[in-house]
Scaffold this motif. Structure first.
Motif, PDB file in Angstrom:
ATOM      1  N   ARG A  95     -67.826  28.669 -64.821  1.00 22.01           N
ATOM      2  CA  ARG A  95     -67.088  28.693 -63.544  1.00 22.01           C
ATOM      3  C   ARG A  95     -65.583  28.617 -63.782  1.00 22.01           C
ATOM      4  O   ARG A  95     -64.795  29.312 -63.128  1.00 22.01           O
ATOM      5  CB  ARG A  95     -67.544  27.528 -62.678  1.00 22.01           C
ATOM      6  CG  ARG A  95     -69.004  27.600 -62.278  1.00 22.01           C
ATOM      7  CD  ARG A  95     -69.377  26.396 -61.420  1.00 22.01           C
ATOM      8  NE  ARG A  95     -70.794  26.408 -61.084  1.00 22.01           N
ATOM      9  CZ  ARG A  95     -71.403  25.446 -60.397  1.00 22.01           C
ATOM     10  NH1 ARG A  95     -70.723  24.389 -59.992  1.00 22.01           N
ATOM     11  NH2 ARG A  95     -72.686  25.537 -60.131  1.00 22.01           N
ATOM     12  N   ARG A  96     -65.189  27.784 -64.760  1.00 25.92           N
ATOM     13  CA  ARG A  96     -63.761  27.703 -65.055  1.00 25.92           C
ATOM     14  C   ARG A  96     -63.237  29.034 -65.585  1.00 25.92           C
ATOM     15  O   ARG A  96     -62.117  29.450 -65.253  1.00 25.92           O
ATOM     16  CB  ARG A  96     -63.505  26.589 -66.069  1.00 25.92           C
ATOM     17  CG  ARG A  96     -63.793  25.192 -65.536  1.00 25.92           C
ATOM     18  CD  ARG A  96     -63.111  24.111 -66.368  1.00 25.92           C
ATOM     19  NE  ARG A  96     -63.650  24.029 -67.720  1.00 25.92           N
ATOM     20  CZ  ARG A  96     -64.646  23.239 -68.081  1.00 25.92           C
ATOM     21  NH1 ARG A  96     -65.237  22.464 -67.166  1.00 25.92           N
ATOM     22  NH2 ARG A  96     -65.073  23.209 -69.333  1.00 25.92           N
ATOM     23  N   MET A  98     -64.473  32.014 -64.878  1.00 24.47           N
ATOM     24  CA  MET A  98     -64.402  32.965 -63.761  1.00 24.47           C
ATOM     25  C   MET A  98     -63.192  32.677 -62.877  1.00 24.47           C
ATOM     26  O   MET A  98     -62.513  33.598 -62.399  1.00 24.47           O
ATOM     27  CB  MET A  98     -65.694  32.890 -62.949  1.00 24.47           C
ATOM     28  CG  MET A  98     -66.942  33.356 -63.696  1.00 24.47           C
ATOM     29  SD  MET A  98     -66.804  35.043 -64.322  1.00 24.47           S
ATOM     30  CE  MET A  98     -66.721  35.952 -62.777  1.00 24.47           C
ATOM     31  N   ASN A  99     -62.930  31.391 -62.672  1.00 25.07           N
ATOM     32  CA  ASN A  99     -61.734  31.035 -61.895  1.00 25.07           C
ATOM     33  C   ASN A  99     -60.460  31.467 -62.620  1.00 25.07           C
ATOM     34  O   ASN A  99     -59.499  31.959 -61.998  1.00 25.07           O
ATOM     35  CB  ASN A  99     -61.708  29.533 -61.639  1.00 25.07           C
ATOM     36  CG  ASN A  99     -62.821  29.078 -60.729  1.00 25.07           C
ATOM     37  OD1 ASN A  99     -63.269  29.835 -59.866  1.00 25.07           O
ATOM     38  ND2 ASN A  99     -63.281  27.857 -60.890  1.00 25.07           N
ATOM     39  N   GLU A 100     -60.465  31.273 -63.943  1.00 27.51           N
ATOM     40  CA  GLU A 100     -59.297  31.700 -64.721  1.00 27.51           C
ATOM     41  C   GLU A 100     -59.122  33.212 -64.656  1.00 27.51           C
ATOM     42  O   GLU A 100     -57.997  33.721 -64.534  1.00 27.51           O
ATOM     43  CB  GLU A 100     -59.470  31.229 -66.166  1.00 27.51           C
ATOM     44  CG  GLU A 100     -58.253  31.459 -67.031  1.00 27.51           C
ATOM     45  CD  GLU A 100     -58.446  30.897 -68.426  1.00 27.51           C
ATOM     46  OE1 GLU A 100     -57.547  31.104 -69.269  1.00 27.51           O
ATOM     47  OE2 GLU A 100     -59.497  30.264 -68.665  1.00 27.51           O
ATOM     48  N   LYS A 101     -60.260  33.937 -64.713  1.00 32.70           N
ATOM     49  CA  LYS A 101     -60.179  35.386 -64.611  1.00 32.70           C
ATOM     50  C   LYS A 101     -59.640  35.806 -63.241  1.00 32.70           C
ATOM     51  O   LYS A 101     -58.793  36.704 -63.144  1.00 32.70           O
ATOM     52  CB  LYS A 101     -61.563  35.986 -64.840  1.00 32.70           C
ATOM     53  CG  LYS A 101     -61.592  37.505 -64.738  1.00 32.70           C
ATOM     54  CD  LYS A 101     -63.019  38.027 -64.807  1.00 32.70           C
ATOM     55  CE  LYS A 101     -63.036  39.537 -64.572  1.00 32.70           C
ATOM     56  NZ  LYS A 101     -64.407  40.071 -64.536  1.00 32.70           N
ATOM     57  N   ALA A 102     -60.139  35.152 -62.197  1.00 31.87           N
ATOM     58  CA  ALA A 102     -59.644  35.485 -60.852  1.00 31.87           C
ATOM     59  C   ALA A 102     -58.157  35.191 -60.727  1.00 31.87           C
ATOM     60  O   ALA A 102     -57.398  35.940 -60.095  1.00 31.87           O
ATOM     61  CB  ALA A 102     -60.439  34.692 -59.810  1.00 31.87           C
ATOM     62  N   THR A 103     -57.719  34.094 -61.346  1.00 31.11           N
ATOM     63  CA  THR A 103     -56.291  33.763 -61.313  1.00 31.11           C
ATOM     64  C   THR A 103     -55.462  34.818 -62.025  1.00 31.11           C
ATOM     65  O   THR A 103     -54.401  35.254 -61.533  1.00 31.11           O
ATOM     66  CB  THR A 103     -56.070  32.387 -61.966  1.00 31.11           C
ATOM     67  OG1 THR A 103     -56.876  31.414 -61.304  1.00 31.11           O
ATOM     68  CG2 THR A 103     -54.620  31.971 -61.863  1.00 31.11           C
ATOM     69  N   GLN A 106     -55.328  37.914 -59.940  1.00 35.76           N
ATOM     70  CA  GLN A 106     -54.357  37.737 -58.848  1.00 35.76           C
ATOM     71  C   GLN A 106     -52.928  37.866 -59.377  1.00 35.76           C
ATOM     72  O   GLN A 106     -52.062  38.484 -58.735  1.00 35.76           O
ATOM     73  CB  GLN A 106     -54.569  36.366 -58.194  1.00 35.76           C
ATOM     74  CG  GLN A 106     -53.709  36.149 -56.962  1.00 35.76           C
ATOM     75  CD  GLN A 106     -53.999  34.811 -56.313  1.00 35.76           C
ATOM     76  OE1 GLN A 106     -54.834  34.054 -56.808  1.00 35.76           O
ATOM     77  NE2 GLN A 106     -53.313  34.526 -55.229  1.00 35.76           N
TER      78      GLN A 106
END
Length: 423
Positions: A95-96, A98-103, A106
């Motif tokens: 999850r971290r 995926m969040n890093e990838k989304a960041t 962005q």
């Protein structure tokens, strides 16, 4: 001879070591160093590794150690819960990521938008510069420049137009890519693709729910053993806490009941006092009425005797004076009946202490304040007993009301000095 044998022994050892570890050649020196040895499994090392798995900077090193432990076969029934928690930490790292990838995506989109805005500003400035060159080539200004200046301006204008066209083509390419992405997104909204997306979303959701169910089941099995071990201690703690809370609640209820009982007793005593006063007033009224009737009859009899015997007016005045004296004496007897005398030496001692206390409080004191002071001298005395004693001596103590509404308060004052003047 001994020294020679020792030196010979050391020479043989050096030769053996040289034979075992030959000097490294050139290609061996260029090889990267071997990775550090992985520590053996233990509960302490497992706890440290679980903390490293939660740290982003140490995750790569920790996941390598975890993989080697699992491949070595360190997982058993005793260490299964620890390995499960470490695997769960590795799963949470997804999850971290995926969040890093989304960041990062962005940030990339923001960078693209910033680049597009900057490119638009550069293109606008190129347009302005080309407009300046075009205005300079007009006849009004062109005739005033020299031949060399005209040549330079013409070269600059062509170079600026080329750069402007290149920047414009790049900006148009970015816009075409955005339009193509928008058209692809619109095409993806067709019904068949929507159904596929929905099916894939449902499958992903079902898989996620299954994983969550499995993780919860394993977690429940892991915590069940810990709960069974700590159950006895928790039960003892809960019992002690429940006993304390029950004792506190019972004590609070007892205090409230005692307060309500005291208030009820005081109200009953006040009601009894009012009833006794009312009965005494009725008795006095009936007694005075009977006395008046008797006196009226006596007056009638004396008047008839005076009229028949012809006594003087002074005799009638004496009879009236005696009548008034009898009435006053009867009132005094009623007051003395109401104010009973002291029953014991303890009451006299209490009256002396209360009189001294109220003497230094000229504005009076309520019964609770007086009772708290008297309780320091006699712990068995009650507020009701003090109030009954004060009510039995109306010429010595009087009760007054102060305040309005919610601040209404009853206070007792010492009136012995006023009472002795009226006697």
């Amino acid at each position: 001879m001994y020294v020679g044998f020792t030196s010979l022994k050391y020479c043989i050892l050096d030769a053996c070591l040289v034979g075992r570890n030959p000097p490294t050649s050139g290609p061996d020196r260029l090889r990267p160093p071997s990775p550090p040895a992985i520590m053996h499994y233990s509960e302490h090392e497992a706890a440290l590794l679980a903390e490293k798995l939660k740290d982003d900077s140490k995750f790569s090193e920790a996941i390598t150690v975890l993989l080697s432990w699992i491949e070595r076969g360190e997982v058993n029934r005793r260490s299964a819960n620890q390995f499960y928690s470490m695997v769960q930490s590795a799963n949470s790292h997804v999850r971290r990521l995926m969040n890093e990838k989304a960041t990062h995506e962005q940030e990339m989109e923001e960078a693209k938008e910033n680049f597009k805005n900057a490119l638009t500003g550069i293109l606008t400035q190129f347009e302005q510069i080309v407009a300046v060159f075009n205005a300079s080539t007009r006849q009004k200004a062109w005739d005033h420049f020299s031949k060399a200046q005209r040549k330079n301006i013409d070269i600059w204008r062509k170079h600026s137009e080329e750069l402007r066209n290149a920047q414009s083509e790049q900006l148009m390419g970015i816009r075409r890519e955005e339009e193509m992405e928008m058209s692809d997104d619109e095409n993806c909204d067709s019904p068949t693709k929507k159904m596929r997306v929905d099916e894939s979303a449902l499958a992903a959701q079902a898989y996620a729910l299954k994983e969550e169910n499995d993780s919860l089941r394993w977690q429940l099995d892991a915590y069940r053993n810990e709960v069974e071990l700590l159950k006895q201690e928790k039960e003892q703690l809960f019992r002690t806490e429940e006993n304390l809370t029950k004792d506190q609640q019972l004590q609070f209820l007892q205090q409230t009941m005692q307060g309500m009982q005291q208030q009820l007793l005081t109200i009953q005593e006040e009601l009894n006092n009012k009833k006794s006063e009312l009965e005494q007033a009725k008795e006095e009224q009936s007694h005075t009425q009977a006395l008046l009737k008797v006196l009226q009859e006596q007056l009638k009899g004396t008047k008839e005797l005076v009229e028949t015997n012809g006594h003087s007016h002074e005799d009638s005045n004496e009879i009236n004076v005696l009548t008034v004296a009898l009435v006053n004496q009867d009132r005094e007897n009623n007051i003395e009946k109401r104010s009973q005398g002291l029953k014991s030496e303890k009451e006299a001692l209490l009256i002396g202490i209360i009189s001294t206390f109220l003497h230094v409080h000229p504005f009076g004191a309520n019964i609770e304040y007086l009772w708290s002071y008297m309780q320091q001298l006699d712990s068995k005395i009650s507020a009701n007993e003090i109030e009954m004693l004060l009510m039995r001596l109306p010429r010595m103590f009087k009760q007054e009301f102060t305040g309005v509404g919610a601040t209404l308060e009853k206070r007792w004052k010492l009136c012995a000095f006023e009472g002795i003047k009226t006697t």
